[in-house]
Design an enzyme around this catalytic site. Structure first.
Site, mmCIF file in Angstrom:
data_model
loop_
_atom_site.group_PDB
_atom_site.id
_atom_site.type_symbol
_atom_site.label_atom_id
_atom_site.label_comp_id
_atom_site.label_asym_id
_atom_site.label_seq_id
_atom_site.Cartn_x
_atom_site.Cartn_y
_atom_site.Cartn_z
ATOM 1 N N GLU A 1 0.800 -1.226 0.000
ATOM 2 C CA GLU A 1 0.000 0.000 0.000
ATOM 3 C C GLU A 1 0.834 1.278 0.000
ATOM 4 O O GLU A 1 0.519 2.216 0.741
ATOM 5 C CB GLU A 1 -0.940 -0.034 1.212
ATOM 6 C CG GLU A 1 -0.255 0.002 2.601
ATOM 7 C CD GLU A 1 0.142 -1.343 3.170
ATOM 8 O OE1 GLU A 1 0.358 -2.285 2.390
ATOM 9 O OE2 GLU A 1 0.242 -1.455 4.403
ATOM 10 N N HIS B 1 -8.133 -4.053 -1.119
ATOM 11 C CA HIS B 1 -7.337 -4.152 0.102
ATOM 12 C C HIS B 1 -6.300 -3.029 0.182
ATOM 13 O O HIS B 1 -6.233 -2.300 1.185
ATOM 14 C CB HIS B 1 -6.650 -5.524 0.150
ATOM 15 C CG HIS B 1 -5.817 -5.744 1.362
ATOM 16 N ND1 HIS B 1 -6.289 -6.400 2.483
ATOM 17 C CD2 HIS B 1 -4.542 -5.376 1.648
ATOM 18 C CE1 HIS B 1 -5.324 -6.413 3.398
ATOM 19 N NE2 HIS B 1 -4.255 -5.810 2.922
ATOM 20 N N GLU B 2 -5.512 -2.888 -0.859
ATOM 21 C CA GLU B 2 -4.445 -1.864 -0.801
ATOM 22 C C GLU B 2 -5.045 -0.460 -0.759
ATOM 23 O O GLU B 2 -4.512 0.425 -0.079
ATOM 24 C CB GLU B 2 -3.471 -2.029 -1.969
ATOM 25 C CG GLU B 2 -2.840 -3.427 -2.119
ATOM 26 C CD GLU B 2 -2.269 -4.019 -0.838
ATOM 27 O OE1 GLU B 2 -1.922 -3.258 0.091
ATOM 28 O OE2 GLU B 2 -2.174 -5.258 -0.742
ATOM 29 N N HIS C 1 -6.082 0.496 2.732
ATOM 30 C CA HIS C 1 -4.973 0.943 3.577
ATOM 31 C C HIS C 1 -4.801 2.463 3.550
ATOM 32 O O HIS C 1 -4.150 3.026 4.435
ATOM 33 C CB HIS C 1 -3.661 0.294 3.122
ATOM 34 C CG HIS C 1 -3.378 -1.052 3.728
ATOM 35 N ND1 HIS C 1 -3.363 -1.262 5.094
ATOM 36 C CD2 HIS C 1 -3.076 -2.239 3.153
ATOM 37 C CE1 HIS C 1 -3.044 -2.539 5.322
ATOM 38 N NE2 HIS C 1 -2.877 -3.156 4.176
ATOM 39 N N GLU D 1 -3.849 -4.436 9.416
ATOM 40 C CA GLU D 1 -4.344 -5.448 8.478
ATOM 41 C C GLU D 1 -5.756 -5.951 8.771
ATOM 42 O O GLU D 1 -6.496 -6.258 7.846
ATOM 43 C CB GLU D 1 -3.358 -6.621 8.401
ATOM 44 C CG GLU D 1 -1.976 -6.233 7.875
ATOM 45 C CD GLU D 1 -1.974 -5.658 6.454
ATOM 46 O OE1 GLU D 1 -2.974 -5.819 5.725
ATOM 47 O OE2 GLU D 1 -0.955 -5.026 6.085
ATOM 48 N N ASP E 1 7.941 -9.656 10.872
ATOM 49 C CA ASP E 1 7.220 -10.436 9.859
ATOM 50 C C ASP E 1 6.593 -11.699 10.442
ATOM 51 O O ASP E 1 5.698 -12.288 9.834
ATOM 52 C CB ASP E 1 8.151 -10.804 8.688
ATOM 53 C CG ASP E 1 8.458 -9.602 7.808
ATOM 54 O OD1 ASP E 1 7.877 -8.514 8.067
ATOM 55 O OD2 ASP E 1 9.284 -9.721 6.885
ATOM 56 N N TYR F 1 -4.936 -10.500 9.977
ATOM 57 C CA TYR F 1 -5.837 -10.164 8.869
ATOM 58 C C TYR F 1 -7.279 -10.585 9.178
ATOM 59 O O TYR F 1 -8.190 -9.769 9.212
ATOM 60 C CB TYR F 1 -5.373 -10.859 7.577
ATOM 61 C CG TYR F 1 -4.137 -10.251 6.958
ATOM 62 C CD1 TYR F 1 -2.865 -10.525 7.461
ATOM 63 C CD2 TYR F 1 -4.229 -9.413 5.860
ATOM 64 C CE1 TYR F 1 -1.728 -9.973 6.886
ATOM 65 C CE2 TYR F 1 -3.092 -8.860 5.267
ATOM 66 C CZ TYR F 1 -1.854 -9.141 5.791
ATOM 67 O OH TYR F 1 -0.728 -8.593 5.228
HETATM 68 N N1 BES Z 1 0.934 -4.439 3.817
HETATM 69 C C1 BES Z 1 0.699 -5.729 3.300
HETATM 70 C C2 BES Z 1 1.954 -6.429 2.846
HETATM 71 C C3 BES Z 1 2.992 -6.626 3.933
HETATM 72 C C4 BES Z 1 2.661 -6.873 5.251
HETATM 73 C C5 BES Z 1 4.326 -6.580 3.588
HETATM 74 C C6 BES Z 1 3.657 -7.056 6.212
HETATM 75 C C7 BES Z 1 5.316 -6.748 4.541
HETATM 76 C C8 BES Z 1 4.982 -6.991 5.870
HETATM 77 C C9 BES Z 1 -0.294 -5.704 2.142
HETATM 78 O O1 BES Z 1 -1.298 -4.765 2.296
HETATM 79 C C10 BES Z 1 -0.976 -7.037 2.125
HETATM 80 O O2 BES Z 1 -1.613 -7.362 3.078
HETATM 81 N N2 BES Z 1 -0.826 -7.776 1.034
HETATM 82 C C11 BES Z 1 -1.436 -9.070 0.872
HETATM 83 C C12 BES Z 1 -2.629 -9.004 -0.021
HETATM 84 C C13 BES Z 1 -3.928 -8.873 0.667
HETATM 85 C C14 BES Z 1 -5.065 -8.915 -0.342
HETATM 86 C C15 BES Z 1 -4.181 -9.865 1.758
HETATM 87 C C16 BES Z 1 -0.435 -9.968 0.186
HETATM 88 O O3 BES Z 1 0.591 -9.476 -0.260
HETATM 89 O O4 BES Z 1 -0.693 -11.158 0.066
HETATM 90 ZN ZN ZN Z 2 -2.595 -5.252 3.881
#
Ligand code: BES
Ligand code: ZN
Length: 599
Positions: A270, A294-295, A298, A317, A372, A380
């Site tokens: 995002e 989703h993005e 954010h 999330e 992470d 989520y």
């Molecule tokens: N912000 C996240 C990606 C992220 C989270 C990167 C933690 C590094 C550390 C992004 O918004 C996200 O959640 N992406 C998901 C997709 C979403 C539709 C669930 C993904 O990349 O799978």
């Molecule tokens: Zn996200």
């Protein structure tokens, strides 16, 4: 705004940052960097403006070469010593700067290393066009420190400006104001007026072209992908409008998308004003656009109201997953929203079986751990379920304005789980007594599992899919399945519900009829490949190998390699040896842990 600042100020430290946040904070960063594809490095300086005078500034770095540092006092540059501490494998190196009295700014000259965890340098072969190289950043959670010295904590917000020089012909874009009419002359300037935390700093450089999507939205992609991408994401502008009508104005100016090469380790990121996307969501039929929802969400939950530390990641999330689903319901219909939600809920149920009890809480204690580790379905989907619980109890007529108020009151601030509890008690529970209790919320926040009284989704069309699957499993020929009207979500339900001990021959029958091993829909292919590996259905393995060498999205490749390593370690090693050079450092680090001999 004021209350958000006070709350942030009360928070002295971030367990994932070396910064002395209680003494001084960065409020503006000015970058001047050259993008050197030959050396695979960024080289130049960052100048940080401080919010007050302090005797020292402690910054986060990882694998940076620091050349020299200056303190700027009354407009005069004074060289100061820069001291790097020993390297921690998770947190990197603390950079200590002793500041002369009345230092307003510091300038640090530095270079990144080729192995910077937050950057991926791609040779032309790994791009769609195969002629030009590509560079992109991924700063969340704590990778910004691998490409600039910074207070790498989500509790610190700053504006930024940048001058970026690249080889001619390549276009640089950042999470800032981007002028879509820029010509690719190799010299770019960016301004970001809204204050953001470091994990939202982003840059991409490559053979990028622009196509408009709507009045304030558009898309950047490599030329050969541009048309398909613009078609896939045509709903973007409509989604912005719908989200505004639910949660108030979009506060970031433009909302553009940027499609990355397939090695991008996530589905989406995002980055403000400029969401980064995997090309694996371009399915051709717009069936995976919940990722855009989703993005985009954010822009309210996360970018506007930000988790103060990664222990409160669910505030980013979980809220975003909730808002995402509301956008899907408004943009399409309630049944599609229900199907997507139920798929997520099933994913959560599956993941809970493998997670330690303490990692099943919404509020985490990630001290000493890689943030992470908190990136699970708990943040989520369990986070989303807490908001669904409140929505169901209080009704949308009370819950929707409440949520909008949460965003308004904390806009451009940082929040903790306690802030959420206090706000909810005051604005929702106390004003509507007898409907829900703090204890019911704490059951989500500080307890494992999903509370029994949580509203769970049952999509009507999934009931039909389950019946069709059961009929086929009992006695059917694949011909008897009438799947013509099935959406991607129904296919996912069908595949995910296949029994783990299904004989390979039955998968072969499905494959013959529906060519699932060849699916161009990455989510369907991924679900199918997982079943194929479990059932040791070898006919799918060449397609799996091709997928794993083409795509580097961690959500797909990590589970597939984990499953392959358990079934056929030699094959897993052989495929990984081929795939690894194309993977992002973040994906490599994860897969290295399950296929150790892959290097
Ligand atoms: N912000 C996240 C990606 C992220 C989270 C990167 C933690 C590094 C550390 C992004 O918004 C996200 O959640 N992406 C998901 C997709 C979403 C539709 C669930 C993904 O990349 O799978
Ligand atoms: Zn996200």
């Amino acid at each position: 705004m004021l209350s958000a600042l006070l709350m942030t100020a009360a928070l002295a430290a971030d367990p994932h940052s070396y910064a002395n946040l209680d003494e001084v904070r960065v409020r503006h960063a000015e970058l001047d960097l050259r993008v050197d594809f030959e050396q695979r490095r960024l080289e130049g300086f960052v100048e940080l403006t401080l919010d007050r005078s302090a005797s020292r500034l402690l910054l986060d770095t990882r694998d940076l070469d620091i050349d020299k540092a200056y303190a700027i006092v009354a407009g005069e540059y004074r060289k100061i010593p820069a001291q790097l501490s020993t390297r921690d494998p998770i947190f990197g190196q603390k950079l200590s700067l002793a500041l002369p009295v009345d230092t307003q700014r510091v300038r640090i000259y530095y270079r990144t290393r080729p192995e910077a965890s937050g950057l991926q340098w791609l040779e032309p072969a790994l791009t769609a066009g195969k002629v030009q190289p590509f560079l992109f950043s991924q700063s969340q959670a704590i990778h910004a420190r691998s490409w600039l010295p910074i207070q790498d904590s989500p509790a610190v917000r700053f504006t930024y400006g940048a001058r970026i020089r690249t080889p001619k012909g390549l276009l640089a874009r950042m999470s800032a104001e981007n002028d879509s009419t820029d010509v690719a002359d190799g010299d770019y300037r960016f301004v970001m007026r809204q204050p953001i935390p470091s994990y939202l700093l982003a840059i991409a450089v490559g053979d990028l072209k622009f196509a408009p999507l709507g009045a304030r939205s558009g898309i950047y992609a490599e030329p050969s992908m541009l048309e398909a991408a613009a078609h896939e994401f045509a709903d973007t502008e409509r989604m912005i409008d719908l989200t505004e009508s639910l949660y108030g104005p979009y506060r970031w100016g433009r909302y553009d998308l940027l499609v990355l090469p397939p090695s991008f380790p996530f589905g989406g990121m995002e980055n403000p004003r400029l969401t980064f996307l995997t090309p694996t969501v371009i399915a051709g039929d717009r069936s995976l656009v919940s990722l855009i929802a989703h993005e985009l969400a954010h822009s309210w939950s996360g970018n506007l109201v930000t988790n103060a530390t990664w222990d409160h990641f669910w505030l980013n999330e979980g809220f975003t997953t909730y808002v995402e689903n509301r956008i899907i319901e408004a943009a399409f219909d309630a049944e599609r929203a229900a199907m997507e939600r139920e798929l997520s809920e099933s994913g959560l149920d599956g993941e809970l079986l493998d997670l330690k009890p303490a990692d099943q809480h919404l509020r985490l204690d990630l001290r000493g751990r890689d943030p992470d580790d908190g990136m699970t379905e708990v943040a989520y989907t369990k986070g989303m379920l807490l908001l669904r619980f409140l929505e169901t109890r209080f009704g949308r007529e009370r819950f929707d304005p409440f949520l909008r108020d949460w965003f308004d009151k904390h806009a451009f601030g940082a929040v903790t789980t306690d802030d959420f509890l206090a706000f909810t008690e005051e604005q929702l529970l106390a004003r509507n007594p007898g409907i829900a209790t703090r204890e019911e919320m704490l059951a989500f926040i500080d307890r494992p599992g999903v509370p029994g009284n949580t509203p769970r989704t049952q999509a009507a069309r999934f009931v039909a899919v389950d019946q069709a699957r059961n009929r086929w499993l009992r006695d059917g020929e694949a011909e008897t399945l009438s799947t013509e009207q099935w959406t991607t979500q129904e296919w996912l339900r069908f595949i995910e519900g296949l029994p783990t001990d299904i004989p390979g021959a039955r998968l072969a029958a499905l494959d013959e009829r529906f060519a699932l091993s060849q699916s161009g829909n990455s989510e369907i292919a991924f679900a199918w490949y997982q079943k194929a590996i479990e059932a040791d259905y070898r006919a799918a393995f060449p397609a799996i190998e091709a997928f794993l060498t083409r795509v580097g999205r961690r959500k797909f490749v990590l589970p597939l390699f984990t499953a392959l390593a358990a079934k056929d370690a030699a094959f897993a090693r052989q495929v990984y040896a081929k795939a690894r050079p194309g993977y992002h450092p973040i994906t490599r680090a994860s897969v290295d842990a399950v296929v150790p001999a892959g290097r």
